[in-house]
Design a protein around this motif. Sequence first.
Motif, mmCIF file in Angstrom:
data_model
loop_
_atom_site.group_PDB
_atom_site.id
_atom_site.type_symbol
_atom_site.label_atom_id
_atom_site.label_comp_id
_atom_site.label_asym_id
_atom_site.label_seq_id
_atom_site.Cartn_x
_atom_site.Cartn_y
_atom_site.Cartn_z
ATOM 1 N N ARG A 103 0.947 -1.196 0.228
ATOM 2 C CA ARG A 103 -0.007 0.220 -0.128
ATOM 3 C C ARG A 103 0.733 1.447 0.044
ATOM 4 N NH1 ARG A 103 -5.055 -1.930 1.909
ATOM 5 N NH2 ARG A 103 -4.933 -4.170 2.906
ATOM 6 N N ILE A 104 0.316 2.273 -0.866
ATOM 7 C CA ILE A 104 1.088 3.562 -0.662
ATOM 8 C C ILE A 104 0.032 4.511 -0.665
ATOM 9 C CG2 ILE A 104 2.468 5.232 -2.137
ATOM 10 C CD1 ILE A 104 3.539 2.844 -3.724
ATOM 11 N N PRO A 105 0.101 5.238 0.583
ATOM 12 C CA PRO A 105 0.982 5.185 1.591
ATOM 13 C C PRO A 105 0.742 3.979 2.445
ATOM 14 C CG PRO A 105 -0.788 6.819 2.158
ATOM 15 C CD PRO A 105 -1.147 6.154 0.607
ATOM 16 N N LEU A 106 1.652 3.705 3.298
ATOM 17 C CA LEU A 106 1.533 2.522 4.205
ATOM 18 C C LEU A 106 0.346 2.901 5.220
ATOM 19 C CD1 LEU A 106 5.356 2.272 5.095
ATOM 20 C CD2 LEU A 106 3.950 0.682 4.124
ATOM 21 N N SER A 107 -0.325 1.580 5.562
ATOM 22 C CA SER A 107 -1.613 1.786 6.402
ATOM 23 C C SER A 107 -1.479 1.883 7.775
ATOM 24 C CB SER A 107 -2.490 0.638 5.871
ATOM 25 O OG SER A 107 -3.518 0.487 6.716
ATOM 26 N N ARG A 108 -2.067 2.793 8.373
ATOM 27 C CA ARG A 108 -2.021 2.932 9.857
ATOM 28 C C ARG A 108 -3.270 2.290 10.419
ATOM 29 N NH1 ARG A 108 0.298 8.360 11.174
ATOM 30 N NH2 ARG A 108 1.538 8.919 9.328
ATOM 31 N N ARG A 109 -4.137 1.507 9.707
ATOM 32 C CA ARG A 109 -5.169 0.786 10.218
ATOM 33 C C ARG A 109 -4.910 -0.605 10.601
ATOM 34 N NH1 ARG A 109 -9.520 2.606 5.608
ATOM 35 N NH2 ARG A 109 -8.298 0.873 4.449
ATOM 36 N N PRO A 110 -5.394 -1.074 11.747
ATOM 37 C CA PRO A 110 -5.310 -2.400 12.034
ATOM 38 C C PRO A 110 -5.863 -3.406 11.139
ATOM 39 C CG PRO A 110 -5.462 -1.320 13.956
ATOM 40 C CD PRO A 110 -5.813 -0.108 12.839
ATOM 41 N N ARG A 111 -6.863 -2.891 10.607
ATOM 42 C CA ARG A 111 -7.918 -4.010 9.768
ATOM 43 C C ARG A 111 -7.356 -4.408 8.295
ATOM 44 N NH1 ARG A 111 -12.851 -0.209 7.867
ATOM 45 N NH2 ARG A 111 -11.862 1.370 6.750
ATOM 46 N N ASP A 112 -5.924 -3.448 8.196
ATOM 47 C CA ASP A 112 -5.320 -3.808 6.983
ATOM 48 C C ASP A 112 -4.140 -4.706 6.979
ATOM 49 O OD1 ASP A 112 -5.758 -0.229 5.613
ATOM 50 O OD2 ASP A 112 -6.891 -2.154 5.259
ATOM 51 N N TYR A 113 -4.322 -5.294 8.397
ATOM 52 C CA TYR A 113 -3.020 -6.050 8.382
ATOM 53 C C TYR A 113 -3.323 -7.577 9.007
ATOM 54 C CZ TYR A 113 0.003 -2.059 8.342
ATOM 55 O OH TYR A 113 0.923 -1.012 8.161
ATOM 56 N N PRO A 114 -3.462 -8.549 8.108
ATOM 57 C CA PRO A 114 -4.170 -9.807 8.374
ATOM 58 C C PRO A 114 -3.401 -10.576 9.366
ATOM 59 C CG PRO A 114 -3.164 -9.937 6.421
ATOM 60 C CD PRO A 114 -2.949 -8.260 6.757
ATOM 61 N N TYR A 115 -1.913 -10.437 9.370
ATOM 62 C CA TYR A 115 -1.291 -11.163 10.305
ATOM 63 C C TYR A 115 -0.670 -10.573 11.524
ATOM 64 C CZ TYR A 115 -1.186 -13.940 5.844
ATOM 65 O OH TYR A 115 -1.746 -14.568 4.761
ATOM 66 N N TRP A 116 -0.788 -11.166 12.852
ATOM 67 C CA TRP A 116 -0.561 -10.372 14.003
ATOM 68 C C TRP A 116 0.649 -11.511 14.744
ATOM 69 C CZ3 TRP A 116 -1.777 -5.597 15.513
ATOM 70 C CH2 TRP A 116 -2.589 -4.909 14.451
ATOM 71 N N GLY A 117 1.448 -10.778 15.552
ATOM 72 C CA GLY A 117 2.232 -11.428 16.490
ATOM 73 C C GLY A 117 1.363 -11.416 17.729
ATOM 74 N N GLN A 118 2.075 -12.394 18.893
ATOM 75 C CA GLN A 118 1.396 -12.361 20.252
ATOM 76 C C GLN A 118 1.328 -11.213 20.964
ATOM 77 O OE1 GLN A 118 4.424 -13.207 19.304
ATOM 78 N NE2 GLN A 118 5.523 -13.282 21.303
ATOM 79 N N GLY A 119 2.115 -10.104 20.685
ATOM 80 C CA GLY A 119 2.255 -9.183 21.615
ATOM 81 C C GLY A 119 3.276 -9.231 22.620
#
Length: 126
Positions: A103-119
């Motif tokens: 994406r250009i520009p890079l997304s700042r929305r969590p919903r645009d990131y399908p993969y997540w670490g455990q935190g």
Amino acid sequence: QVQLVDSGGGLVQAGGSLRLSCTASGRTSSGLSMGWFRQAPGKEREFVAASSWSGDSTVYGDSVKGRFTISRDGADVTVHLQMNSLKPEDTAVYSCAADWQRRIPLSRRPRDYPYWGQGTQVTISS
């Protein structure tokens, strides 16, 4: 599928530094945009920083700009978040996230990131 493992959190005093890391595994050959988000108790998830798949483009949340730096290693499967001049309000669970879309520009929305670490927990004492 992509798996993310984030690490590096801890307890530091205000003014100190921490370095978080996130390593991707699985289907990573095409390159991932990667970012960091944080969530404090009782608050919404907040965008922290993101890096394009090549590392050439980065973006930061207003509250961390000038203090945090996102970077990627040569293999582009690990992203780091160097956090300096930490403040008590930086206390949160920090999670890395990844996205296949360039994406250009890079997304700042969590919903645009399908993969997540455990935190990983970051606690800053005053």
